[in-house]
Motif scaffolding. Structure first.
Motif, PDB file in Angstrom:
ATOM      1  N   HIS A  17      12.744  -8.339  14.264  1.00 19.71           N
ATOM      2  CA  HIS A  17      12.735  -7.210  13.327  1.00 19.71           C
ATOM      3  C   HIS A  17      12.386  -7.672  11.908  1.00 19.71           C
ATOM      4  N   LYS A  18      12.942  -8.799  11.482  1.00 19.62           N
ATOM      5  CA  LYS A  18      12.616  -9.327  10.153  1.00 19.62           C
ATOM      6  C   LYS A  18      11.141  -9.693  10.057  1.00 19.62           C
ATOM      7  N   ARG A  19      10.625 -10.319  11.106  1.00 18.81           N
ATOM      8  CA  ARG A  19       9.218 -10.729  11.104  1.00 18.81           C
ATOM      9  C   ARG A  19       8.293  -9.508  11.124  1.00 18.81           C
ATOM     10  N   PHE A  20       8.655  -8.478  11.886  1.00 21.57           N
ATOM     11  CA  PHE A  20       7.890  -7.239  11.967  1.00 21.57           C
ATOM     12  C   PHE A  20       7.808  -6.575  10.591  1.00 21.57           C
ATOM     13  N   ILE A  21       8.940  -6.488   9.893  1.00 26.92           N
ATOM     14  CA  ILE A  21       8.972  -5.859   8.573  1.00 26.92           C
ATOM     15  C   ILE A  21       8.171  -6.682   7.570  1.00 26.92           C
ATOM     16  N   LYS A  22       8.314  -7.981   7.606  1.00 24.70           N
ATOM     17  CA  LYS A  22       7.588  -8.846   6.674  1.00 24.70           C
ATOM     18  C   LYS A  22       6.072  -8.715   6.852  1.00 24.70           C
ATOM     19  N   GLU A  23       5.604  -8.730   8.092  1.00 22.44           N
ATOM     20  CA  GLU A  23       4.167  -8.581   8.366  1.00 22.44           C
ATOM     21  C   GLU A  23       3.648  -7.226   7.906  1.00 22.44           C
ATOM     22  N   ASN A  24       4.350  -6.166   8.270  1.00 27.12           N
ATOM     23  CA  ASN A  24       3.894  -4.829   7.925  1.00 27.12           C
ATOM     24  C   ASN A  24       4.008  -4.549   6.435  1.00 27.12           C
ATOM     25  N   LEU A  25       4.974  -5.164   5.766  1.00 25.70           N
ATOM     26  CA  LEU A  25       5.110  -4.994   4.328  1.00 25.70           C
ATOM     27  C   LEU A  25       3.919  -5.609   3.602  1.00 25.70           C
ATOM     28  N   SER A  26       3.489  -6.774   4.043  1.00 29.59           N
ATOM     29  CA  SER A  26       2.332  -7.411   3.393  1.00 29.59           C
ATOM     30  C   SER A  26       1.068  -6.575   3.602  1.00 29.59           C
ATOM     31  N   ILE A  27       0.917  -5.978   4.758  1.00 28.70           N
ATOM     32  CA  ILE A  27      -0.258  -5.139   5.016  1.00 28.70           C
ATOM     33  C   ILE A  27      -0.206  -3.857   4.188  1.00 28.70           C
ATOM     34  N   SER A  28       0.950  -3.203   4.121  1.00 28.26           N
ATOM     35  CA  SER A  28       1.043  -1.957   3.346  1.00 28.26           C
ATOM     36  C   SER A  28       0.878  -2.222   1.855  1.00 28.26           C
ATOM     37  N   MET A  29       1.395  -3.351   1.357  1.00 30.37           N
ATOM     38  CA  MET A  29       1.206  -3.678  -0.058  1.00 30.37           C
ATOM     39  C   MET A  29      -0.264  -3.993  -0.352  1.00 30.37           C
ATOM     40  N   PHE A  30      -0.940  -4.625   0.588  1.00 29.60           N
ATOM     41  CA  PHE A  30      -2.372  -4.888   0.413  1.00 29.60           C
ATOM     42  C   PHE A  30      -3.128  -3.575   0.243  1.00 29.60           C
ATOM     43  N   PHE A  31      -2.849  -2.605   1.114  1.00 28.49           N
ATOM     44  CA  PHE A  31      -3.542  -1.324   1.011  1.00 28.49           C
ATOM     45  C   PHE A  31      -3.130  -0.558  -0.238  1.00 28.49           C
ATOM     46  N   PHE A  32      -1.876  -0.693  -0.663  1.00 29.10           N
ATOM     47  CA  PHE A  32      -1.439  -0.055  -1.909  1.00 29.10           C
ATOM     48  C   PHE A  32      -2.239  -0.585  -3.089  1.00 29.10           C
ATOM     49  N   VAL A  53       0.119   7.117 -13.762  1.00 33.47           N
ATOM     50  CA  VAL A  53       0.824   5.843 -13.844  1.00 33.47           C
ATOM     51  C   VAL A  53       2.336   6.037 -13.702  1.00 33.47           C
ATOM     52  N   CYS A  54       2.879   7.106 -14.265  1.00 34.65           N
ATOM     53  CA  CYS A  54       4.338   7.308 -14.268  1.00 34.65           C
ATOM     54  C   CYS A  54       4.873   8.022 -13.036  1.00 34.65           C
ATOM     55  N   ILE A  55       4.053   8.786 -12.348  1.00 34.82           N
ATOM     56  CA  ILE A  55       4.546   9.580 -11.213  1.00 34.82           C
ATOM     57  C   ILE A  55       3.891   9.178  -9.892  1.00 34.82           C
ATOM     58  N   VAL A  56       2.576   9.211  -9.844  1.00 33.63           N
ATOM     59  CA  VAL A  56       1.856   9.014  -8.587  1.00 33.63           C
ATOM     60  C   VAL A  56       1.991   7.575  -8.080  1.00 33.63           C
ATOM     61  N   PHE A  57       1.771   6.574  -8.933  1.00 33.77           N
ATOM     62  CA  PHE A  57       1.846   5.185  -8.487  1.00 33.77           C
ATOM     63  C   PHE A  57       3.251   4.789  -8.023  1.00 33.77           C
ATOM     64  N   PRO A  58       4.318   5.174  -8.728  1.00 31.25           N
ATOM     65  CA  PRO A  58       5.655   4.847  -8.183  1.00 31.25           C
ATOM     66  C   PRO A  58       5.924   5.502  -6.827  1.00 31.25           C
ATOM     67  N   ILE A  59       5.439   6.711  -6.627  1.00 30.36           N
ATOM     68  CA  ILE A  59       5.620   7.366  -5.325  1.00 30.36           C
ATOM     69  C   ILE A  59       4.866   6.604  -4.244  1.00 30.36           C
ATOM     70  N   PHE A  60       3.612   6.240  -4.514  1.00 32.19           N
ATOM     71  CA  PHE A  60       2.835   5.454  -3.539  1.00 32.19           C
ATOM     72  C   PHE A  60       3.483   4.091  -3.291  1.00 32.19           C
ATOM     73  N   PHE A  61       4.026   3.479  -4.358  1.00 36.57           N
ATOM     74  CA  PHE A  61       4.672   2.179  -4.214  1.00 36.57           C
ATOM     75  C   PHE A  61       5.901   2.283  -3.307  1.00 36.57           C
ATOM     76  N   LEU A  62       6.704   3.310  -3.505  1.00 33.77           N
ATOM     77  CA  LEU A  62       7.890   3.510  -2.656  1.00 33.77           C
ATOM     78  C   LEU A  62       7.497   3.766  -1.203  1.00 33.77           C
ATOM     79  N   ILE A  63       6.439   4.516  -1.009  1.00 31.24           N
ATOM     80  CA  ILE A  63       5.951   4.758   0.354  1.00 31.24           C
ATOM     81  C   ILE A  63       5.511   3.436   0.985  1.00 31.24           C
ATOM     82  N   ALA A  64       4.787   2.609   0.216  1.00 28.00           N
ATOM     83  CA  ALA A  64       4.329   1.309   0.737  1.00 28.00           C
ATOM     84  C   ALA A  64       5.501   0.398   1.076  1.00 28.00           C
ATOM     85  N   ILE A  65       6.574   0.468   0.298  1.00 28.72           N
ATOM     86  CA  ILE A  65       7.746  -0.375   0.544  1.00 28.72           C
ATOM     87  C   ILE A  65       8.514   0.094   1.774  1.00 28.72           C
TER      88      ILE A  65
END
Length: 161
Positions: A17-32, A53-65
């Motif tokens: 589970h840790k490895r799955f989250i780590k791999e998918n987090l790096s991919i989602s952050m890349f696309f972000f 910058v103040c609204i849209v990017f933080p929302i996308f960042f939270l989705i990516a996380i």
């Protein structure tokens, strides 16, 4: 032929589970990061830059996380390997709903954690979290045969206590 068959132990499943989250987090952050310029351009037509910058990017960042955690929760361990077979230079990994196969040459590294091996596939968009071979699930072949296949790629990882 080398075959690992059965359900992973609780400790190995937690590692998976840790490895799955780590791999998918790096991919989602890349696309972000890659979508920032396109989103800035597209949203600039409908709202000022300060709102982007103040609204849209933080929302996308939270989705990516949170996307990898959501993906793990919704998958309900469908990607956990039930059966891994290595035969004639081909690795076949059978999961709950699908089968994945790849050549031994595609394996970049094998890490020995004592209780299990993890196989890492070469390439950025090639997930390898599901390639976990638990040693006590070996039904055909031997550990020595497995280690001989990946002799120059195996790296022993010390156990954390």
């Amino acid at each position: 032929m080398i075959e690992f068959k059965g359900n992973l132990s609780e400790h190995t499943l937690k590692f998976y589970h840790k490895r799955f989250i780590k791999e998918n987090l790096s991919i989602s952050m890349f696309f972000f990061i890659m979508c920032i310029p396109a989103c800035t351009f597209l949203f600039s037509f409908i709202m000022p830059l300060k709102y982007i910058v103040c609204i849209v990017f933080p929302i996308f960042f939270l989705i990516a996380i949170f996307l990898p955690y959501l993906k793990l929760k919704l998958s309900k361990d469908r990607f956990v390997p039930e059966h891994i077979t290595i035969n004639d230079g081909v690795i076949i990994c059978v999961k709950d709903q699908f089968t994945d196969s790849l050549n031994i040459e595609q394996i970049k590294a094998v890490k020995d954690y004592g209780e299990h091996y993890t196989l890492t596939v070469a390439g950025f968009f090639r997930p390898s979290a599901h390639l976990i071979c638990q040693k006590n699930l070996l039904t055909q072949g031997t550990i020595e045969e497995f280690e001989a296949l990946f002799a120059n790629k195996i790296k022993k990882i010390p156990q954390k206590k």
